[in-house]
Scaffold this motif. Structure first.
Motif, PDB file in Angstrom:
ATOM      1  N   VAL A  72      68.481  64.858  55.018  1.00  0.00           N
ATOM      2  CA  VAL A  72      68.743  63.641  54.244  1.00  0.00           C
ATOM      3  C   VAL A  72      68.642  63.945  52.744  1.00  0.00           C
ATOM      4  N   MET A  73      67.597  64.675  52.360  1.00  0.00           N
ATOM      5  CA  MET A  73      67.458  65.020  50.943  1.00  0.00           C
ATOM      6  C   MET A  73      68.607  65.907  50.477  1.00  0.00           C
ATOM      7  N   GLY A  74      69.053  66.812  51.344  1.00  0.00           N
ATOM      8  CA  GLY A  74      70.184  67.657  50.984  1.00  0.00           C
ATOM      9  C   GLY A  74      71.463  66.862  50.792  1.00  0.00           C
ATOM     10  N   GLN A  75      71.702  65.892  51.664  1.00  0.00           N
ATOM     11  CA  GLN A  75      72.886  65.035  51.512  1.00  0.00           C
ATOM     12  C   GLN A  75      72.837  64.269  50.194  1.00  0.00           C
ATOM     13  N   PHE A  76      71.657  63.737  49.875  1.00  0.00           N
ATOM     14  CA  PHE A  76      71.509  63.004  48.610  1.00  0.00           C
ATOM     15  C   PHE A  76      71.770  63.907  47.415  1.00  0.00           C
ATOM     16  N   LEU A  77      71.202  65.111  47.436  1.00  0.00           N
ATOM     17  CA  LEU A  77      71.355  66.020  46.304  1.00  0.00           C
ATOM     18  C   LEU A  77      72.800  66.436  46.108  1.00  0.00           C
ATOM     19  N   HIS A  78      73.522  66.706  47.185  1.00  0.00           N
ATOM     20  CA  HIS A  78      74.921  67.122  47.045  1.00  0.00           C
ATOM     21  C   HIS A  78      75.799  65.961  46.572  1.00  0.00           C
ATOM     22  N   GLU A  79      75.498  64.748  47.039  1.00  0.00           N
ATOM     23  CA  GLU A  79      76.256  63.594  46.543  1.00  0.00           C
ATOM     24  C   GLU A  79      75.934  63.336  45.082  1.00  0.00           C
ATOM     25  N   LEU A  80      74.668  63.511  44.695  1.00  0.00           N
ATOM     26  CA  LEU A  80      74.291  63.323  43.292  1.00  0.00           C
ATOM     27  C   LEU A  80      74.941  64.384  42.411  1.00  0.00           C
TER      28      LEU A  80
ATOM     29  N   VAL B 237      62.436  63.323  45.968  1.00  0.00           N
ATOM     30  CA  VAL B 237      62.925  64.581  46.536  1.00  0.00           C
ATOM     31  C   VAL B 237      62.196  65.763  45.912  1.00  0.00           C
ATOM     32  N   LEU B 238      61.958  65.712  44.607  1.00  0.00           N
ATOM     33  CA  LEU B 238      61.226  66.785  43.942  1.00  0.00           C
ATOM     34  C   LEU B 238      59.826  66.953  44.523  1.00  0.00           C
ATOM     35  N   GLU B 239      59.215  65.850  44.933  1.00  0.00           N
ATOM     36  CA  GLU B 239      57.849  65.904  45.452  1.00  0.00           C
ATOM     37  C   GLU B 239      57.783  66.402  46.886  1.00  0.00           C
ATOM     38  N   HIS B 240      58.876  66.222  47.658  1.00  0.00           N
ATOM     39  CA  HIS B 240      58.807  66.502  49.092  1.00  0.00           C
ATOM     40  C   HIS B 240      59.687  67.658  49.571  1.00  0.00           C
ATOM     41  N   ALA B 241      60.644  68.091  48.779  1.00  0.00           N
ATOM     42  CA  ALA B 241      61.562  69.134  49.248  1.00  0.00           C
ATOM     43  C   ALA B 241      60.810  70.441  49.503  1.00  0.00           C
ATOM     44  N   GLN B 242      61.077  71.061  50.656  1.00  0.00           N
ATOM     45  CA  GLN B 242      60.454  72.328  51.028  1.00  0.00           C
ATOM     46  C   GLN B 242      61.479  73.458  51.133  1.00  0.00           C
ATOM     47  N   GLN B 243      62.696  73.117  51.544  1.00  0.00           N
ATOM     48  CA  GLN B 243      63.725  74.145  51.671  1.00  0.00           C
ATOM     49  C   GLN B 243      64.116  74.667  50.281  1.00  0.00           C
ATOM     50  N   ALA B 244      64.330  75.973  50.204  1.00  0.00           N
ATOM     51  CA  ALA B 244      64.585  76.606  48.904  1.00  0.00           C
ATOM     52  C   ALA B 244      65.825  76.035  48.219  1.00  0.00           C
ATOM     53  N   ASN B 245      66.899  75.826  48.993  1.00  0.00           N
ATOM     54  CA  ASN B 245      68.137  75.310  48.390  1.00  0.00           C
ATOM     55  C   ASN B 245      67.945  73.912  47.833  1.00  0.00           C
ATOM     56  N   ASN B 246      67.277  73.051  48.597  1.00  0.00           N
ATOM     57  CA  ASN B 246      67.022  71.694  48.116  1.00  0.00           C
ATOM     58  C   ASN B 246      66.117  71.701  46.895  1.00  0.00           C
ATOM     59  N   TRP B 247      65.065  72.539  46.926  1.00  0.00           N
ATOM     60  CA  TRP B 247      64.116  72.590  45.812  1.00  0.00           C
ATOM     61  C   TRP B 247      64.819  73.032  44.539  1.00  0.00           C
ATOM     62  N   ARG B 248      65.656  74.056  44.653  1.00  0.00           N
ATOM     63  CA  ARG B 248      66.343  74.581  43.475  1.00  0.00           C
ATOM     64  C   ARG B 248      67.348  73.576  42.921  1.00  0.00           C
ATOM     65  N   LEU B 249      68.151  72.966  43.788  1.00  0.00           N
ATOM     66  CA  LEU B 249      69.153  72.009  43.319  1.00  0.00           C
ATOM     67  C   LEU B 249      68.497  70.775  42.729  1.00  0.00           C
ATOM     68  N   ALA B 250      67.386  70.327  43.328  1.00  0.00           N
ATOM     69  CA  ALA B 250      66.683  69.145  42.806  1.00  0.00           C
ATOM     70  C   ALA B 250      66.192  69.392  41.384  1.00  0.00           C
ATOM     71  N   HIS B 251      65.662  70.576  41.109  1.00  0.00           N
ATOM     72  CA  HIS B 251      65.175  70.867  39.760  1.00  0.00           C
ATOM     73  C   HIS B 251      66.329  71.024  38.771  1.00  0.00           C
ATOM     74  N   GLU B 252      67.450  71.536  39.211  1.00  0.00           N
ATOM     75  CA  GLU B 252      68.616  71.622  38.327  1.00  0.00           C
ATOM     76  C   GLU B 252      69.093  70.232  37.927  1.00  0.00           C
ATOM     77  N   LEU B 253      69.168  69.333  38.922  1.00  0.00           N
ATOM     78  CA  LEU B 253      69.653  67.975  38.625  1.00  0.00           C
ATOM     79  C   LEU B 253      68.627  67.185  37.831  1.00  0.00           C
ATOM     80  N   ALA B 254      67.336  67.471  38.046  1.00  0.00           N
ATOM     81  CA  ALA B 254      66.298  66.750  37.296  1.00  0.00           C
ATOM     82  C   ALA B 254      66.430  67.010  35.802  1.00  0.00           C
ATOM     83  N   GLY B 255      66.846  68.224  35.425  1.00  0.00           N
ATOM     84  CA  GLY B 255      67.050  68.512  34.008  1.00  0.00           C
ATOM     85  C   GLY B 255      68.162  67.681  33.400  1.00  0.00           C
ATOM     86  N   MET B 256      69.179  67.362  34.202  1.00  0.00           N
ATOM     87  CA  MET B 256      70.291  66.553  33.696  1.00  0.00           C
ATOM     88  C   MET B 256      69.911  65.081  33.546  1.00  0.00           C
TER      89      MET B 256
END
Length: 432
Positions: free
Chosen positions: A127-135, A201-220
């Protein structure tokens, strides 16, 4: 003991040590066990059944699927009980992801999400991955900005001079200008909600891909504020033409912020919990598939609530709500979906069919077929013990009830040859 436990519907949970962990029996922590007991009590008070307590040592889950995270960090992933052979976990996760996507009415798009679809992740991570890719897709197209009126005091003219405030200034401050002007900012309700969901998502993501993408988008989105009132901001979410590119991310945002959960998890702590009644997921998916297979002129309605079972003292009582009502010209078909197993080999046990379901269909026929003649159908998931339609059940006087399997892997309803159902002929039909 593992912090993450994978089980399926109707599994039994205990805090006592187990020799082996299976999809039907698993050990959880004592604090998670106690939390589930409290959670079950709140569900019962609201009229829902989450689990049953057995001998104060075992908890038996019901037909809800999803993921629960206890305050102690124990994650319990509950999958559909549909597959018995092969890699049941991977197959069940794929099925659940498909049904959730269908329930959220999301398009099956999308070449850029193909790699994500092949990624066998736990439900919460998916679910978090779907949200991150749509974002990410949304940010590539650009955030929607809006004008905000600002009242300010400056030593230079900018925008519109507020004459009333200017004339009320005390002596000695005539060199300061009281101004009103508009600032073009991304501070909109939709963007504030996206920032709040991304923070979770930043607080709960454990998978490496989700964690990395979440931090990239958080900067934006760093300069955006988080939502202070989630319900109010969702109420202000615009769905006009200029916000069309936000529609893909909205359902995932609602799911992460616990607003579109079919069952809300009570209490202040909710973690990444999300629960779905399997009966509703199955029914919504069947409706969506059939709606895309209708012949021209046919119309499918869901959860029709126009008829009542009886009248009393001038008032209608006991509303009848069939899952699906299919109409084509003067013909009408009443359909009901059931998330249960049918066993064609158990004829003495009436194929494991419920007599209550038959009474329910008879009540529907009483009101939706005034002439007492017509065709109805109970739709069950197709499985190894139920691959072909049963012989039609005759209620006499021209009233017939079919029992049909729905193939969740191929997304097709397997109907009896010769029926007049106004749907395109599926790849498989069987003679009655």
């Amino acid at each position: 003991m593992a912090k993450s436990v994978v089980v399926r519907e109707y599994a039994r949970l205990t805090s006592s040590p187990l020799a082996t962990q299976t999809l039907d029996e698993a050990q959880i922590s004592e604090t998670a066990f106690d939390w589930l007991c409290e959670l079950a009590g709140s569900f019962r008070r609201s009229g829902a059944q989450l689990l049953q307590l057995e001998n104060r040592r075992w908890l038996k889950l019901d037909s809800h699927v999803g993921v629960l995270e206890s305050p102690c960090g124990q994650v319990i992933e509950i999958l559909p009980k549909h597959f018995e052979e092969g890699d049941c976990v991977t197959q069940s996760r794929a099925l659940l992801q498909k049904l959730i996507t269908s329930a959220l009415d999301m398009p099956a798009r999308e070449t850029e999400l193909a790699s994500l679809a092949l990624f066998d992740a736990p439900l919460a991570e998916w679910v978090m991955g779907q949200f991150l890719h749509e974002l990410e897709h949304l940010l590539k197209r650009g955030l929607r900005f809006d004008y905000h009126r600002v009242e300010d005091e400056q030593r230079y003219l900018r925008g519109q001079l507020d004459l009333v405030r200017q004339m009320r200034q005390p002596p000695g401050r005539q060199h300061c200008f009281q101004l009103r002007h508009d600032v073009f900012l991304p501070d909109r309700p939709e963007n504030r909600l996206l920032k709040s969901a991304l923070q979770l998502v930043l607080e709960h993501a454990q998978q490496a891909n989700n964690w990395r993408l979440a931090h990239e988008l958080a900067g934006m989105l760093d300069e955006l504020p988080r939502s202070e009132d989630i319900d109010a901001d969702f109420g202000r979410w615009h769905n006009d033409r200029l916000m069309a590119h936000y529609q893909g991310v909205k359902p995932w945002c609602e799911l992460i912020l616990h607003r579109q959960m079919p069952l809300a998890v009570a209490g202040a702590y909710r973690g990444i919990s999300m629960l779905f009644p399997m009966e509703k997921l199955f029914g919504q998916h069947v409706a969506r598939v059939l709606r895309g297979q209708l012949m021209p002129g046919a119309k499918l309605r869901t959860q029709v609530a126009s008829r009542y079972l009886c009248q009393h003292a001038g008032k209608s009582m006991f509303q009848l709500r069939p899952d699906l009502l299919l109409e084509a010209g003067t013909h009408r078909y009443v359909l009901d979906t059931k998330w249960k197993r049918v066993d064609v080999n158990n004829r003495d046990g009436k194929y494991d069919l419920s007599q209550v379901d038959f009474y329910q269909m008879l009540a529907y026929a009483r009101q939706y077929f005034p002439q007492g003649q017509g065709e109805m159908a109970l739709i069950y998931p197709r499985c190894a013990t139920f691959a072909e339609p049963l012989q039609p059940f005759d209620f006499s006087h021209g009233l017939t009830l079919h029992v049909w399997p729905f193939d969740l892997e191929r997304d097709e309803l397997v109907i009896t040859t010769g029926t007049r159902m106004p749907v395109y002929k599926p790849r498989n039909t069987y003679a009655a």
